[in-house]
Motif scaffolding. Structure first.
Motif, PDB file in Angstrom:
ATOM      1  N   GLY A 170       0.802  -1.220   0.000  1.00  0.00           N
ATOM      2  CA  GLY A 170       0.000   0.000   0.000  1.00  0.00           C
ATOM      3  C   GLY A 170       0.830   1.263   0.000  1.00  0.00           C
ATOM      4  N   ASP A 171       2.073   1.165   0.452  1.00  0.00           N
ATOM      5  CA  ASP A 171       2.942   2.342   0.474  1.00  0.00           C
ATOM      6  C   ASP A 171       3.721   2.523  -0.830  1.00  0.00           C
ATOM      7  N   GLY A 172       3.464   1.658  -1.794  1.00  0.00           N
ATOM      8  CA  GLY A 172       4.143   1.766  -3.079  1.00  0.00           C
ATOM      9  C   GLY A 172       5.520   1.150  -3.108  1.00  0.00           C
ATOM     10  N   ARG A 173       5.963   0.591  -2.003  1.00  0.00           N
ATOM     11  CA  ARG A 173       7.283  -0.034  -1.952  1.00  0.00           C
ATOM     12  C   ARG A 173       7.163  -1.527  -2.251  1.00  0.00           C
ATOM     13  N   LEU A 174       8.248  -2.120  -2.757  1.00  0.00           N
ATOM     14  CA  LEU A 174       8.247  -3.551  -3.034  1.00  0.00           C
ATOM     15  C   LEU A 174       7.906  -4.331  -1.777  1.00  0.00           C
ATOM     16  N   LEU A 175       7.117  -5.393  -1.940  1.00  0.00           N
ATOM     17  CA  LEU A 175       6.774  -6.233  -0.808  1.00  0.00           C
ATOM     18  C   LEU A 175       8.033  -6.817  -0.176  1.00  0.00           C
ATOM     19  N   GLU A 176       7.989  -6.925   1.140  1.00  0.00           N
ATOM     20  CA  GLU A 176       9.114  -7.509   1.863  1.00  0.00           C
ATOM     21  C   GLU A 176       8.591  -8.491   2.903  1.00  0.00           C
ATOM     22  N   ALA A 177       9.338  -9.571   3.111  1.00  0.00           N
ATOM     23  CA  ALA A 177       9.034 -10.558   4.147  1.00  0.00           C
ATOM     24  C   ALA A 177      10.273 -11.423   4.309  1.00  0.00           C
ATOM     25  N   PRO A 178      10.444 -12.051   5.476  1.00  0.00           N
ATOM     26  CA  PRO A 178      11.592 -12.942   5.663  1.00  0.00           C
ATOM     27  C   PRO A 178      11.594 -14.053   4.614  1.00  0.00           C
ATOM     28  N   GLY A 179      12.728 -14.222   3.959  1.00  0.00           N
ATOM     29  CA  GLY A 179      12.865 -15.281   2.977  1.00  0.00           C
ATOM     30  C   GLY A 179      12.238 -14.996   1.627  1.00  0.00           C
TER      31      GLY A 179
END
Length: 379
Positions: A250-259
């Motif tokens: 929602g913030d326009g940034r690439l999705l991030e998550a562990p792994g």
């Protein structure tokens, strides 16, 4: 390719006759990839052969064929209108013009053989070859053959197909011509280097997700909504989103998550195949055949539009227990959590799926098609 007899090796025949091979096909990577693989195998079998690829000016072949080092020519694109329109009235004239262009290409090349892999360019090329009595060799990549190859198969007995279920005149099963980097891949041996090159943990269970070079919005969305469950299960994911299809929050940034590792494109899918314990992907003909050739367990999500051929492409591996299949509309985060996570946690089941996939894989189709070209030239 080893010699068959003193008078009939491909290399000797090329030196003796100046073999000229014209290859026609294009529009999509599904046509271009086998064309390039066949061209490479012909060049190896007959080093003195001249090769010319023919496509249209609007297809992917305009970029991919010259990049592969092949001489390239174009003729007009003549699609068959699916509804009664003015284009249908114009069709005979357009087709006749394209056939004349195709005859000119064959004449300039002094073609000994025409190889066709399907696409709009092939119908006029087949008709031109028939008029000039140039032998025709055909490869059909899909379970449901396209119109061009159905026409071309009327004029030749040299027809190869990638799938046993394909119904096409004179066709024999040869498999899918593919790059040697894929067909010769030893996944286990290549895995450490592949994971390192892709920035992946060498030891964690690895899921590769791809919708192809163009991406798949539904697959991307489902994966994006499943990152929490994947991270909790300590599964690392290589998400190949497709060019221009980066997945953001929602913030326009690439999705991030562990792994979680997101890229738009991987240069050399053999690295992704080697790195993966399981792949989730569409079931285009090329992908299905490559997955089988390298022995990679798969979850297929057939394209929900078209004539249903992607589901048919996947059927053999699914029925053999080498792959799962889920409809695009049913690929949800709940389904992924329920079906994919337990599978990634079961190395024994994955090993068995890999064994069954590899048993169905064909890894020498390019050489078989090259031999068919030599037979057509002699015959």
């Amino acid at each position: 390719m080893p010699p068959e007899d003193p008078s009939g090796t491909p290399a000797q025949m090329s030196a003796r006759t100046g073999l000229s091979v014209v290859l026609a096909g294009g529009g999509t990577a599904g046509h271009i990839s086998p064309l390039l693989a066949i061209a490479r195998a012909v060049a190896e079998a007959a080093p003195d052969a001249s090769l010319l690829a023919v496509g249209t000016a609007t297809g992917m072949e305009t970029r991919l064929v010259p990049a592969a080092g092949l001489e390239f020519a174009t003729i007009d694109r003549v699609p068959l209108p699916r509804r009664p329109t003015l284009d249908l009235v114009r069709l005979p004239g357009r087709l006749a013009h394209a056939v004349r262009q195709a005859e000119s290409v064959l004449e300039r090349a002094q073609a000994d053989v025409l190889v066709g892999v399907g696409g709009y360019v092939c119908t006029p090329m087949y008709l031109a070859a028939r008029r000039r009595r140039v032998p025709i060799v055909i490869h059909e990549a899909n379970t449901r053959p396209g119109l061009a190859n159905r026409v071309g198969a009327l004029f030749t007995r040299w027809v190869g197909k990638a799938f046993e279920a394909t119904k096409l005149r004179h066709a024999r099963l040869v498999g899918m011509p593919m790059r040697r980097e894929v067909s010769a891949l030893d996944r286990a041996a290549a895995r450490p280097a592949a994971r390192k090159a892709l920035g992946l943990d060498p030891d964690r269970p690895t899921l590769v997700v791809t919708g192809g070079s163009s991406g798949a919005a539904s697959i991307n969305a489902t994966l994006g909504a499943s990152l929490g469950a994947l991270a909790a299960a300590r599964i690392q994911t290589l998400h190949i989103t497709g060019r221009g299809k980066a997945v953001t929050g929602g913030d326009g940034r690439l999705l991030e998550a562990p792994g979680y590792h997101q890229v738009e494109y991987v240069d050399g899918m053999e690295n992704a195949y080697a790195a993966a314990d399981l792949i989730l992907c569409r079931s285009g003909a090329g992908t299905v055949c490559e997955v089988a050739a390298v022995g990679l367990p798969a979850v297929f999500v057939p394209l929900p539009i078209g004539n249903g051929e992607q589901a048919l492409n996947a059927r053999g591996l699914v029925e053999a227990g080498a792959a799962l299949l889920v409809r695009d509309s049913e690929l949800t985060p709940d389904w992924l959590t329920r079906e994919v996570l337990p599978l990634l946690g079961d190395p024994g089941r994955l090993d068995e799926m890999a064994r069954r996939a590899q048993a169905l894989g064909v890894r020498d189709a390019d050489r078989t098609m090259a031999q068919m070209v030599m037979e057509a030239a002699r015959g």
